[in-house]
Design an enzyme around this catalytic site. Structure first.
Site, short mmCIF file in Angstrom:
data_model
loop_
_atom_site.label_atom_id
_atom_site.label_comp_id
_atom_site.label_asym_id
_atom_site.label_seq_id
_atom_site.Cartn_x
_atom_site.Cartn_y
_atom_site.Cartn_z
N ASP A 37 0.78 -1.31 0.12
CA ASP A 37 0.00 -0.06 -0.01
C ASP A 37 0.88 1.26 0.02
OD1 ASP A 37 -1.84 2.16 0.89
OD2 ASP A 37 -3.19 0.76 1.26
N ILE A 38 0.58 2.14 -0.79
CA ILE A 38 1.56 3.39 -1.21
C ILE A 38 1.20 4.23 0.14
CG2 ILE A 38 0.18 4.91 -2.36
CD1 ILE A 38 2.30 5.16 -4.35
N VAL A 102 -10.91 2.84 -3.31
CA VAL A 102 -10.59 2.34 -4.67
C VAL A 102 -11.49 1.22 -5.12
CG1 VAL A 102 -8.68 1.37 -6.14
CG2 VAL A 102 -7.87 2.87 -4.24
N HIS A 106 -10.43 -5.45 -2.71
CA HIS A 106 -9.00 -5.62 -2.09
C HIS A 106 -9.11 -6.00 -0.58
CE1 HIS A 106 -10.01 -1.33 -2.04
NE2 HIS A 106 -9.38 -1.16 -0.96
N MET A 107 -8.28 -6.65 -0.21
CA MET A 107 -7.97 -7.12 1.31
C MET A 107 -6.91 -6.21 1.75
SD MET A 107 -9.41 -8.89 3.66
CE MET A 107 -9.92 -10.64 2.76
N HIS A 108 -6.83 -5.87 2.79
CA HIS A 108 -5.93 -4.97 3.72
C HIS A 108 -5.12 -6.06 4.62
CE1 HIS A 108 -6.98 -0.72 2.67
NE2 HIS A 108 -8.19 -1.36 2.40
P1 5GP Z 1 -10.00 1.56 0.60
O1 5GP Z 1 -10.06 2.62 0.95
O2 5GP Z 1 -10.52 1.34 -0.92
O3 5GP Z 1 -10.22 0.34 1.23
O4 5GP Z 1 -8.34 1.01 -0.10
C1 5GP Z 1 -7.55 1.63 -0.98
C2 5GP Z 1 -6.16 1.46 -0.39
O5 5GP Z 1 -5.25 1.81 -1.71
C3 5GP Z 1 -5.62 2.68 0.55
O6 5GP Z 1 -5.10 2.02 1.68
C4 5GP Z 1 -4.68 3.56 -0.31
O7 5GP Z 1 -3.61 3.84 0.59
C5 5GP Z 1 -4.19 2.54 -1.43
N1 5GP Z 1 -3.98 3.18 -2.49
C6 5GP Z 1 -4.48 4.20 -3.37
N2 5GP Z 1 -3.86 4.38 -4.30
C7 5GP Z 1 -2.83 3.56 -4.20
C8 5GP Z 1 -1.69 3.48 -5.38
O8 5GP Z 1 -1.76 3.97 -6.46
N3 5GP Z 1 -0.81 2.48 -5.38
C9 5GP Z 1 -1.00 1.79 -4.09
N4 5GP Z 1 -0.12 0.88 -4.15
N5 5GP Z 1 -1.89 1.74 -3.21
C10 5GP Z 1 -2.71 2.70 -3.16
#
Ligand code: 5GP
Length: 142
Positions: A37-38, A102, A106-108
């Site tokens: 995660d970036i 996003v 996805h799983m964190h």
């Molecule tokens: P969500 O909020 O959808 O559960 O998680 C999206 C995750 O994607 C966040 O933890 C965010 O930091 C990560 N993320 C957003 N843009 C990018 C990217 O361009 N590259 C990577 N590797 N992670 C990203």
């Protein structure tokens, strides 16, 4: 982002899957990809995604759900070992109302240490060299 939105093929994870956007990968197989995660909520934060175009759990097939969980299950001990984490958090958000940012399932995997508060969602972009070092440690621990 509503739960019923059509899949957006221009979302950032779709671009990462197509190699149109860079990512620091830690594992991949036929059906899944895992990368750093970036904007990690804690050091060692990894994301696991299916290769199929699925926005959220409602549009993910049972087979792809199993595949994501199998990769998550493989990586969890590697993340734990690499980060010497006494705790691990698995999280998965569906729809903007749940905090999903996003629109690709996805799983964190987030290492947790007592007393070390997690950063908020998407707070701070990590140093790329640091992320690459952590990714190498995770890959070595698989
Ligand atoms: P969500 O909020 O959808 O559960 O998680 C999206 C995750 O994607 C966040 O933890 C965010 O930091 C990560 N993320 C957003 N843009 C990018 C990217 O361009 N590259 C990577 N590797 N992670 C990203």
């Amino acid at each position: 982002m509503q739960l019923t939105d059509a899949y957006d093929p221009q979302n950032i994870f779709a671009k990462i899957l197509r190699d149109e956007m860079p990512s620091i990968r830690v594992f991949e197989d036929e059906t899944t990809l895992a990368f750093m995660d970036i904007m990690p909520q804690a050091p060692g934060h990894v994301l696991v995604i299916p290769r199929v175009a699925a926005t959220n759990v409602l549009t993910l097939s049972a087979d792809d759900a199993r595949a994501v969980m199998t990769t998550t299950h493989l990586l969890a001990p590697a993340v734990q070992k690499a980060m010497e984490a006494p705790g691990l958090m698995l999280a998965q958000l569906n729809g903007a109302a749940a905090g999903q940012t996003v629109p690709h399932f996805h799983m964190h995997i987030i290492p947790r240490h007592k007393g070390l508060e997690m950063l908020g969602h998407g707070t701070e972009v990590a140093d790329m060299n640091e992320l690459a070092d952590i990714a190498a440690r995770i890959r070595a621990a698989i």
